[in-house]
Design an enzyme around this catalytic site. Sequence first.
Site, PDB file in Angstrom:
ATOM      1  N   ASP A  77      17.642 -10.088 -21.536  1.00 18.43           N
ATOM      2  CA  ASP A  77      18.185  -8.818 -22.001  1.00 18.43           C
ATOM      3  C   ASP A  77      18.421  -7.860 -20.840  1.00 18.43           C
ATOM      4  O   ASP A  77      19.003  -6.798 -21.024  1.00 18.43           O
ATOM      5  CB  ASP A  77      17.246  -8.173 -23.024  1.00 18.43           C
ATOM      6  CG  ASP A  77      17.550  -8.638 -24.440  1.00 18.43           C
ATOM      7  OD1 ASP A  77      18.627  -9.226 -24.650  1.00 18.43           O
ATOM      8  OD2 ASP A  77      16.715  -8.411 -25.336  1.00 18.43           O
ATOM      9  N   LYS A 132      13.494  -7.405 -29.144  1.00 20.90           N
ATOM     10  CA  LYS A 132      13.194  -8.829 -29.048  1.00 20.90           C
ATOM     11  C   LYS A 132      13.674  -9.613 -30.281  1.00 20.90           C
ATOM     12  O   LYS A 132      14.121 -10.754 -30.159  1.00 20.90           O
ATOM     13  CB  LYS A 132      11.687  -9.028 -28.874  1.00 20.90           C
ATOM     14  CG  LYS A 132      11.374 -10.480 -28.680  1.00 20.90           C
ATOM     15  CD  LYS A 132       9.917 -10.749 -28.507  1.00 20.90           C
ATOM     16  CE  LYS A 132       9.708 -12.240 -28.631  1.00 20.90           C
ATOM     17  NZ  LYS A 132       8.315 -12.579 -28.821  1.00 20.90           N
ATOM     18  N   ASP A 134       6.730 -15.567 -24.625  1.00 23.42           N
ATOM     19  CA  ASP A 134       7.145 -14.439 -23.793  1.00 23.42           C
ATOM     20  C   ASP A 134       7.233 -14.944 -22.358  1.00 23.42           C
ATOM     21  O   ASP A 134       6.605 -15.942 -22.009  1.00 23.42           O
ATOM     22  CB  ASP A 134       6.116 -13.313 -23.866  1.00 23.42           C
ATOM     23  CG  ASP A 134       6.114 -12.625 -25.218  1.00 23.42           C
ATOM     24  OD1 ASP A 134       7.032 -12.906 -26.008  1.00 23.42           O
ATOM     25  OD2 ASP A 134       5.200 -11.835 -25.471  1.00 23.42           O
ATOM     26  N   ASP A 160       7.106  -9.744 -34.638  1.00 25.71           N
ATOM     27  CA  ASP A 160       6.338 -10.969 -34.859  1.00 25.71           C
ATOM     28  C   ASP A 160       5.551 -10.909 -36.172  1.00 25.71           C
ATOM     29  O   ASP A 160       5.702 -11.785 -37.030  1.00 25.71           O
ATOM     30  CB  ASP A 160       5.415 -11.246 -33.656  1.00 25.71           C
ATOM     31  CG  ASP A 160       4.661 -10.020 -33.169  1.00 25.71           C
ATOM     32  OD1 ASP A 160       4.892  -8.922 -33.703  1.00 25.71           O
ATOM     33  OD2 ASP A 160       3.829 -10.168 -32.259  1.00 25.71           O
TER      34      ASP A 160
END
Length: 668
Positions: free
Chosen positions: A49, A185, A209, A376
């Site tokens: 990103d 994310k 990650d 998440d």
Amino acid sequence: MEELPAVDMFVTTADPALEPPLITVNTVLSLLALDYPDVGRLACYVSDDGCSPVTCYALREAAKFAGLWVPFCKRHDVGVRAPFMYFSSAPEVGNGTVDHEFLESWALMKSQYEKLARRIENADEGTIMRDGGDEFAEFIDAERGNHPTIVKVLWDNSKSKAGEEFPHLVYLSREKSPRHRHNFKAGAMNVLTRVSAVMTNAPIMLNVDCDMFANNPQVALHAMCLLLGFDDEIHSGFVQAPQKFYGGLKDDPFGNQMQVITKKIGGGLAGIQGMFYGGTGCFHRRKVIYGVPPPDTVKHEMKGSPSYKELQAKFGSSKELIESSRNIISGDLLARPTVDLSSRVEMAKQVGDCNYEAGTCWGQEIGWVYGSMTEDILTGLRIHAAGWESALLDTEPPAFLGCAPTGGPASLTQFKRWATGLLEILISQNSPILGTIFRRLQLRQCLAYLIVEAWPVRAPFELCYALLGPFCLLTNQSFLPTASDEGFRIPAALFLTYHIYHLMEYKECGLSVRAWWNNHRMQRITSASAWLLAFLTVILKTLGLSETVFEVTRKESSTSSDGGAGTDEADPGLFTFDSAPVFIPVTVLSMLNIVALAVAAWRAVVGAAAGVHGGPGIGEFVCCGWIVLCFWPFVRGLVSRGKYGIPWSVRVKAGLIVAAFVHICTRN
Ligand SMILES: O=c1ccn([C@@H]2O[C@H](COP(=O)(O)OP(=O)(O)O[C@H]3O[C@H](CO)[C@@H](O)[C@H](O)[C@H]3O)[C@@H](O)[C@H]2O)c(=O)[nH]1
Ligand SMILES: [Mn+2]
């Protein structure tokens, strides 16, 4: 053994400054070197990103290095396949006999890795784009927040020499434009899901990650045991490894290693619907991410396979994506992955567009769910609410290891983001309470979700309690029974049992008293700072006055292989400060409690001399004293300098608030 499902492995990175490319490279190398019977069934996708040519360059160099590294790991059965970690200790020499050949290749590999590390650390954007030619042309006009999708196949496994194969490696930077929401994310994960769908379409997806390297080279095999080993796949909708950290500071000074939570809540959840999805170290079934309900409900809800139109409405207009999703929904775990990656780059770019999701179900019923900073927990919640269970992948050695943030600013930023995200979930239409009433979330699972989602809600109450003690001391009143009163036993017993119970939990997990105290103290600090700010942020967002932003945690590799950087740190466990607003409330409370104790102690001395009785008793003194102890890092910060001292701007603001509070309390 030969026929195991394919796995697409996703790594996310967002900022080359906060997440140094070398860290990402290590994670990627550890994934490329995983043990799997047919590595042609593994593919690694990195989402950037940050749209950084340095990251792309680093990964290209890593792909070259992997040609040496992966065969080396497999030949010598290397334990930890993230090179920075492996080379941070001396080579393991088996049972006394010195294997010269091994030592030689170890030394060679180490020097190769160090060269790679230097190339990456010294890489600079300008030079890469000037000298990189066509390869980096797409980055020339790209701004981080405004650029078309970039997809680069950095390694195609079909080009490997026999016996030296390693998985595909694809670099991806999704389209960004200032006119679109990117959903942080969660948005990145959805693009990864679609891009991989049109390229390799593995039925299983692993996500980590950028700092979470595979610490156990057999992790994919262990995960397969849980994904394929149950008599019904409902029991392992996803498989989550507990979040563990490397180089963790002794006694967990920042209260973020989460050992007790992982052990106690993780183990307990195993008996209900299973571990929460933790954002990293998780193997998902692609079809679960695509919103397919568990097997026992399918026969009632879905008649036959969905039509092209239905799929198009859900998944968007890409023909290839629709075809690939049909394969996934039909549940064929062993479908052959597509091989010719470069012919698929254009399709991958299409599904990476900002506009692709418009009018589809991405971000709601399918993919990672939008609307929370903790995508998440939210995504896992949707899966559990659909009736799936999850399984805990607790291997020895630990499956993945990452870095826990150190220092006050990084830790509190992370806690603030989590608390914001959790509260966003609690008040959204995906709240676990609604999931229990209207969907298939079990009541006890709902309660477990509520334990964490209620964190930020505790903040305003804790703030009131933290003010109550000093208020009483300043105004010469009491809110607790006096020590001679029988009623005093009740608050005293509550106080003692709560703390003794928690202390015992830490002892049971093999942790020290110090670790318990550090965690307790950090919880009080977090509650009065990060959770409180999160609470206010969500209120402002609900009123439409502000937006929530994902602040990426700074990552540092604490085991730097040359040992050079970072050694000037006096004590990495000491709390550090900056002038962020998150530090103001605790500074205020620390000052206020000290002032109140001083005023009350003075009054007690003078009062005792004059023979006056009444006013606050031992209870109020203990309350204030306990707060001062809990906030000790801030008390120390008030008298320290440099980054260990609270900045003057924070001290002045806090001082004014304390003065105002004292004034209001004491005016008649
Ligand atoms: O716009 C963004 C923001 C973040 N990330 C990535 O998301 C990951 C997590 O970010 P990090 O700052 O490391 O957050 P942590 O608090 O350490 O992460 C935990 O909490 C997050 C939710 O708050 C989850 O997304 C993570 O998976 C989970 O490990 C990193 O790989 C980032 O590169 C992106 O890809 N795009
Ligand atoms: Mn992280």
